[in-house]
Design a protein around this motif. Structure first.
Motif, PDB file in Angstrom:
ATOM      1  N   UNK A  11       2.793 -22.194  -3.414  1.00 52.44           N
ATOM      2  CA  UNK A  11       3.444 -20.919  -3.715  1.00 52.44           C
ATOM      3  C   UNK A  11       3.272 -19.938  -2.556  1.00 52.44           C
ATOM      4  N   UNK A  12       4.052 -18.869  -2.626  1.00 48.65           N
ATOM      5  CA  UNK A  12       4.010 -17.802  -1.629  1.00 48.65           C
ATOM      6  C   UNK A  12       3.308 -16.609  -2.276  1.00 48.65           C
ATOM      7  N   UNK A  13       2.012 -16.468  -2.044  1.00 43.68           N
ATOM      8  CA  UNK A  13       1.233 -15.409  -2.692  1.00 43.68           C
ATOM      9  C   UNK A  13       1.572 -14.046  -2.100  1.00 43.68           C
ATOM     10  N   UNK A  14       1.868 -13.058  -2.946  1.00 44.83           N
ATOM     11  CA  UNK A  14       2.112 -11.713  -2.418  1.00 44.83           C
ATOM     12  C   UNK A  14       0.817 -10.985  -2.127  1.00 44.83           C
ATOM     13  N   UNK A  15       0.867 -10.043  -1.209  1.00 51.02           N
ATOM     14  CA  UNK A  15      -0.278  -9.176  -0.956  1.00 51.02           C
ATOM     15  C   UNK A  15      -0.576  -8.376  -2.225  1.00 51.02           C
ATOM     16  N   UNK A  16      -1.853  -8.272  -2.595  1.00 50.67           N
ATOM     17  CA  UNK A  16      -2.236  -7.494  -3.764  1.00 50.67           C
ATOM     18  C   UNK A  16      -2.492  -8.300  -5.014  1.00 50.67           C
ATOM     19  N   UNK A  17      -2.205  -9.605  -4.981  1.00 47.49           N
ATOM     20  CA  UNK A  17      -2.469 -10.473  -6.130  1.00 47.49           C
ATOM     21  C   UNK A  17      -3.655 -11.370  -5.803  1.00 47.49           C
ATOM     22  N   UNK A  18      -4.652 -11.385  -6.692  1.00 43.60           N
ATOM     23  CA  UNK A  18      -5.816 -12.239  -6.501  1.00 43.60           C
ATOM     24  C   UNK A  18      -5.419 -13.712  -6.556  1.00 43.60           C
ATOM     25  N   UNK A  19      -6.167 -14.550  -5.849  1.00 42.83           N
ATOM     26  CA  UNK A  19      -5.947 -15.990  -5.952  1.00 42.83           C
ATOM     27  C   UNK A  19      -6.495 -16.530  -7.268  1.00 42.83           C
ATOM     28  N   UNK A  20      -7.683 -16.049  -7.643  1.00 43.43           N
ATOM     29  CA  UNK A  20      -8.322 -16.430  -8.910  1.00 43.43           C
ATOM     30  C   UNK A  20      -8.831 -15.161  -9.575  1.00 43.43           C
ATOM     31  N   UNK A  21      -9.133 -15.189 -10.869  1.00 38.48           N
ATOM     32  CA  UNK A  21      -9.600 -13.968 -11.540  1.00 38.48           C
ATOM     33  C   UNK A  21     -10.855 -13.396 -10.901  1.00 38.48           C
TER      34      UNK A  21
END
Length: 449
Positions: free
Chosen positions: A252-262
């Protein structure tokens, strides 16, 4: 209280105390007071402080205040001791009771001297003295409530140096003088520390290891903003976008500001991992195979099957998954390409910051190549050969690395409001041999800056 040569307009003063843990919230008038303090630090009479010598740089702070008659001004302080002294005219004194501390420390220091070269005995006695010294620290707040240092950290033990940062000194002095605190700014001045994680003239939030319990109490009774919660920003439900997918894995293409894991605290549940768990309810294993920092965007690999997850983790551990990142650095990098190799570890007094440590750090190796230069900044491609936390950010900012922090780095560099406060670091590509099919997989994401 130090008065401004040109007093600010009362209407420009902050109505609420900005959080000392939010670097983006340094008030403009507090910044002005900080720059006035920098000018003082550059005067010839300050030369004996030797701030420009290796290892002698220091964290300083200013506190914007208002006197009972409504006159604005500021206090200034340094962290810890300066040139072997706790008390220097014109600077906020330490927060301990001097007489009580002397009653503990003067005979204690004599005991330590008598122990001579017996390091084990000296260490043991120092540990015994520490609680007694900590008991000489008491902190008031705007409501007049006074609490002891050890009570603020109970049931845990306070870390060494707690209470000696600039922020608690400044607030203690303001209350002692009957001044109303309005805003705080802490900044580094002088040579970088031996760990290389501070830069002269840059503002930093209050440390996470020593200051939270103290400042939470000392700001009591003031209209103050809460500390920022990084990772709580709203991210579109459609994120993260899928770049590649088969029956075994998804990229996936992770956006800035979203955690990878909780988040570890359990307060921040939204993440790539939790979102993929909803999308793929039949997936086994932990899904997300590696991590990108909250502030980093780009290619992130997840496994749908537990066996694939284990196989991909093994490829990572063997260095057989090739990653490429692109970043804009805040500064002119010397040279066009090279390899950075120095060990790192977490700063236990200021998590999640990482620092250089040649003794206790773990190996961290990064290849780099200049892609472009413009406006005093340098665009660089990074190829990490190890996967330490904040490796690229530290290797970019540290004087032992490229000595140019990534643009927008809130931990190791400066803010970049022109980019919406985001970090200009993007995981551009990921390449590996598929553990289930044997096919060569190369996934790329367009760099968004």
């Amino acid at each position: 209280m130090i008065r401004f040569i040109s007093p600010p307009d009362v209407s420009d003063l902050p109505a609420r105390f900005p959080s000392p843990f939010d670097r983006a919230a340094v008030h403009p008038i507090a910044q002005r007071a900080a720059m006035d303090t920098v000018a003082v630090l550059q005067l010839p009479e300050m030369a004996p402080w030797r701030l420009d010598e290796p290892g002698n740089g220091k964290m300083f702070g200013v506190l914007l205040v208002v006197a009972p008659d409504g006159t604005p001004g500021y206090l200034r302080a340094f962290s810890g001791m300066m040139a072997g002294q706790w008390v220097i005219d014109g600077w906020a004194p330490p927060a301990y009771d001097a007489a009580a501390r002397d009653a503990v420390w003067i005979p204690g220091e004599a005991e330590l001297y008598d122990l001579g070269a017996d390091d084990d005995a000296r260490t043991a006695r120092s540990r015994e003295l520490l609680p007694a010294i900590q008991n000489t620290y008491h902190f008031a707040n705007a409501r007049g409530e006074v609490r002891a240092l050890r009570d603020l950290f109970a049931p845990k033990e306070p870390p060494g140096g707690a209470g000696d940062c600039a922020a608690p000194k400044l607030l203690a002095q303001a209350y002692a003088q009957g001044l109303r605190p309005l805003a705080l700014a802490e900044f580094w001045w002088g040579a970088p520390p031996r760990t290389g994680d501070r830069r002269a003239g840059s503002f930093y939030p209050a440390c996470q290891g020593k200051c939270p319990p103290i400042l939470a109490h000392m700001l009591g009774g003031l209209p103050a903003d809460p500390p920022p919660v990084f990772g709580a920003a709203a991210i579109a439900e459609s994120e993260p976008r899928v770049l590649y997918e088969d029956e075994y894995l998804v990229v996936v293409d992770k956006p800035c500001g979203l955690l990878s894991v909780p988040g570890r605290s359990g307060l921040l549940r939204d993440s790539v991992s939790t979102r993929l768990r909803v999308r793929y309810p039949d997936a086994t294993g932990q899904l997300v195979v590696h991590r990108l920092d909250l502030d980093t965007s780009g290619v992130l690999l997840a496994a749908k099957r537990a066996t694939t997850f284990s196989a991909l983790q093994r490829l990572f551990s063997l260095g057989e998954i090739r990653k490429r990142y692109v970043a804009w650095l805040d500064g002119e990098v010397v040279g066009d390409e090279g390899v950075i190799d120095f060990p790192m570890r977490v700063d236990i007094d200021d998590r999640p910051r990482q620092i250089h440590d040649p003794v206790h750090g773990k190996a961290a190796v990064t290849g780099w190549q200049v892609l472009a230069r413009a406006g005093g900044r340098t665009k660089v491609a990074f190829t990490p050969h190890t996967g330490r936390t904040h490796q690229l950010r530290v290797h970019a900012s540290n004087p032992l690395g490229l000595d140019a922090p990534i643009v927008g780095d809130r931990l190791y560099g400066r803010r970049a409001p022109e980019y919406g406060e985001r970090l200009l670091l993007h995981a551009e590509s990921l390449a590996f041999t598929h553990p289930d099919t044997g096919a060569e997989v190369v996934v790329t994401s367009v760099v968004p800056f």
